[in-house]
Design an enzyme around this catalytic site. Sequence first.
Site, mmCIF file in Angstrom:
data_model
loop_
_atom_site.group_PDB
_atom_site.id
_atom_site.type_symbol
_atom_site.label_atom_id
_atom_site.label_comp_id
_atom_site.label_asym_id
_atom_site.label_seq_id
_atom_site.Cartn_x
_atom_site.Cartn_y
_atom_site.Cartn_z
ATOM 1 N N ASN A 15 0.818 -1.143 -0.188
ATOM 2 C CA ASN A 15 -0.141 0.329 0.131
ATOM 3 C C ASN A 15 0.788 1.130 -0.055
ATOM 4 O O ASN A 15 2.019 1.254 0.623
ATOM 5 C CB ASN A 15 -1.144 0.015 0.980
ATOM 6 C CG ASN A 15 -1.604 -0.822 1.119
ATOM 7 O OD1 ASN A 15 -2.426 -1.114 0.366
ATOM 8 N ND2 ASN A 15 -2.257 -1.366 2.373
ATOM 9 N N ASP A 17 0.571 4.845 1.784
ATOM 10 C CA ASP A 17 -0.532 5.086 3.256
ATOM 11 C C ASP A 17 -0.659 6.408 2.942
ATOM 12 O O ASP A 17 0.918 7.450 2.956
ATOM 13 C CB ASP A 17 0.619 5.539 4.595
ATOM 14 C CG ASP A 17 0.364 3.692 5.229
ATOM 15 O OD1 ASP A 17 0.104 2.900 4.614
ATOM 16 O OD2 ASP A 17 0.969 3.732 5.917
ATOM 17 N N GLY A 43 1.539 -1.218 4.056
ATOM 18 C CA GLY A 43 1.172 -2.671 3.217
ATOM 19 C C GLY A 43 2.021 -3.864 4.618
ATOM 20 O O GLY A 43 3.010 -3.847 4.443
ATOM 21 N N LYS A 44 0.598 -4.635 5.534
ATOM 22 C CA LYS A 44 1.834 -5.502 5.890
ATOM 23 C C LYS A 44 2.527 -6.813 5.127
ATOM 24 O O LYS A 44 3.644 -6.329 6.147
ATOM 25 C CB LYS A 44 0.639 -6.374 6.732
ATOM 26 C CG LYS A 44 -0.319 -5.650 8.071
ATOM 27 C CD LYS A 44 -0.912 -6.619 8.245
ATOM 28 C CE LYS A 44 0.065 -7.373 9.647
ATOM 29 N NZ LYS A 44 -0.026 -6.104 10.420
ATOM 30 N N ASN A 47 5.567 -4.119 4.384
ATOM 31 C CA ASN A 47 6.546 -3.509 5.634
ATOM 32 C C ASN A 47 7.182 -4.846 5.705
ATOM 33 O O ASN A 47 8.598 -5.027 6.356
ATOM 34 C CB ASN A 47 5.383 -3.397 6.926
ATOM 35 C CG ASN A 47 4.540 -2.233 6.355
ATOM 36 O OD1 ASN A 47 5.023 -1.295 5.416
ATOM 37 N ND2 ASN A 47 3.627 -1.982 7.563
ATOM 38 N N GLY A 228 1.981 -5.927 22.432
ATOM 39 C CA GLY A 228 1.900 -4.769 22.408
ATOM 40 C C GLY A 228 3.788 -4.587 23.785
ATOM 41 O O GLY A 228 4.172 -5.630 23.399
ATOM 42 N N ALA A 255 3.309 -0.640 12.267
ATOM 43 C CA ALA A 255 4.549 -1.456 11.488
ATOM 44 C C ALA A 255 5.116 -2.294 13.185
ATOM 45 O O ALA A 255 6.348 -3.292 12.274
ATOM 46 C CB ALA A 255 5.568 -1.055 11.296
ATOM 47 N N ASP A 258 5.067 -5.565 12.578
ATOM 48 C CA ASP A 258 5.306 -5.687 11.123
ATOM 49 C C ASP A 258 7.051 -6.496 11.029
ATOM 50 O O ASP A 258 7.548 -7.293 10.908
ATOM 51 C CB ASP A 258 5.295 -5.555 10.064
ATOM 52 C CG ASP A 258 3.930 -5.120 9.821
ATOM 53 O OD1 ASP A 258 3.050 -6.106 9.774
ATOM 54 O OD2 ASP A 258 2.855 -3.913 9.042
ATOM 55 N N SER A 297 10.213 3.419 9.704
ATOM 56 C CA SER A 297 10.420 3.225 11.297
ATOM 57 C C SER A 297 11.370 1.228 11.583
ATOM 58 O O SER A 297 10.936 1.370 12.340
ATOM 59 C CB SER A 297 9.340 3.105 12.125
ATOM 60 O OG SER A 297 7.921 1.756 12.077
HETATM 61 P P1 ADP Z 1 0.925 -5.390 16.688
HETATM 62 O O1 ADP Z 1 1.557 -3.899 15.739
HETATM 63 O O2 ADP Z 1 0.996 -5.859 15.420
HETATM 64 O O3 ADP Z 1 -0.464 -5.199 17.353
HETATM 65 P P2 ADP Z 1 1.802 -5.713 19.055
HETATM 66 O O4 ADP Z 1 1.655 -3.807 19.579
HETATM 67 O O5 ADP Z 1 1.807 -6.705 19.461
HETATM 68 O O6 ADP Z 1 1.390 -5.373 17.290
HETATM 69 O O7 ADP Z 1 3.545 -5.092 19.391
HETATM 70 C C1 ADP Z 1 4.398 -6.295 18.621
HETATM 71 C C2 ADP Z 1 5.780 -6.404 19.301
HETATM 72 O O8 ADP Z 1 6.263 -4.940 19.180
HETATM 73 C C3 ADP Z 1 5.847 -6.471 20.939
HETATM 74 O O9 ADP Z 1 5.101 -7.888 20.623
HETATM 75 C C4 ADP Z 1 6.804 -6.045 21.196
HETATM 76 O O10 ADP Z 1 7.185 -7.276 21.655
HETATM 77 C C5 ADP Z 1 6.991 -4.659 20.494
HETATM 78 N N1 ADP Z 1 6.491 -3.399 21.297
HETATM 79 C C6 ADP Z 1 5.221 -3.094 20.445
HETATM 80 N N2 ADP Z 1 4.652 -1.763 21.095
HETATM 81 C C7 ADP Z 1 6.041 -1.575 22.415
HETATM 82 C C8 ADP Z 1 5.820 -1.042 23.323
HETATM 83 N N3 ADP Z 1 4.919 0.612 23.376
HETATM 84 N N4 ADP Z 1 7.354 -0.702 24.004
HETATM 85 C C9 ADP Z 1 8.073 -1.885 23.824
HETATM 86 N N5 ADP Z 1 7.791 -2.884 22.430
HETATM 87 C C10 ADP Z 1 6.800 -2.314 22.543
#
Ligand code: ADP
Length: 322
Positions: A15, A17, A43-44, A47, A228, A255, A258, A297
């Site tokens: 994609n 953006d 785009g996943k 990325n 996350g 991303a 990704d 990024s």
């Molecule tokens: P998605 O973007 O697919 O929802 P996540 O948010 O789970 O995926 O992020 C993927 C990975 O990136 C996490 O498992 C973590 O290792 C890292 N990550 C994402 N956000 C953070 C953050 N705020 N601090 C530290 N690591 C992060």
Amino acid sequence: MPAKPPRIVVVGSANTDLVVRCPRIPPPGETVLGGDLLQAPGGKGANQAVAAARLGAAVTFVARLGADAFGAAARAGYERDGIDTAHCRTDPAAPSGVALILVDDAGENAIAVAPGANARLSPADIDAAATAIRAADLLVLQLEVPLATVAHAARIARNAGVTVLLDPAPVPDGGLPDEVMAVVDVLKPNEAEAARLTGTAPGDEAVAAAAARALLARGPHLVVVTRGAAGALVADRDGAVAVPPFPVAAVDTTAAGDAFTAALAVGLAERQTPGEAARRAAAAGALAATRAGAQPSLPSRAEWEAFLAASAVSGLRPAAGR
Ligand code: ADP
């Protein structure tokens, strides 16, 4: 870095953006004045292809672009990252995929995606790339292109003994069919996707571990759930371990997932253990979260190794739950 880069084929979406920052997201019928238009590749699929290339893999990207300026700019970007674009087909009849993104001052966003050529990536396109898929160490898939195409690619890889890694995003209405789950080796949902795939509500680490166990029972031999800022969880038939997060000042987590997927793919293709590959993937995700945008990024191998070397080694530990 190993002498010979691992070979990774990514099949998926490309994609562009188009992002406008505005003071607030306008309700229907209203116009707001925002900042300058920002155009960035996303785009996943793309990325993950770009991330894997920057992290040291030899990457072939299988995709469809439109015969327009967005498609040409995207292709040129992939080539700058050293990606083999021989199977990035230019569709004569559909525009490039575009995501229209509004971001307000609170960081909230509203997004409309026009899939364009992505929706026309076909099993025949996969057949055209079958030689590259069969020669790969690992095939990486997501779900922003037609499911029949994804399933076809996975079957070709499986029949050739090539490891199949699926990032199940977005989760299709009705979930993932058994015949797709049966040809996936490694499944990498985030915790919301893991919950949707198992018909449960997202929750704590024990809930994620239970969802991972339910997904393992459907075919994959490894399930990695990203959580996350809470890190990730790795589950196989021997049990589940928690991967601690790398603490960073997150600016934009676009991303991050990704980057994690690509780093996991690179680590597994380099024959690291699943726990070690996931730990290093968490570092790549954290790095991507420290910078704005999707492909801009994504970290380089040198940056990734330096960040890992500078971070206190935080060990894996058994996951909560049974
Ligand atoms: P998605 O973007 O697919 O929802 P996540 O948010 O789970 O995926 O992020 C993927 C990975 O990136 C996490 O498992 C973590 O290792 C890292 N990550 C994402 N956000 C953070 C953050 N705020 N601090 C530290 N690591 C992060």
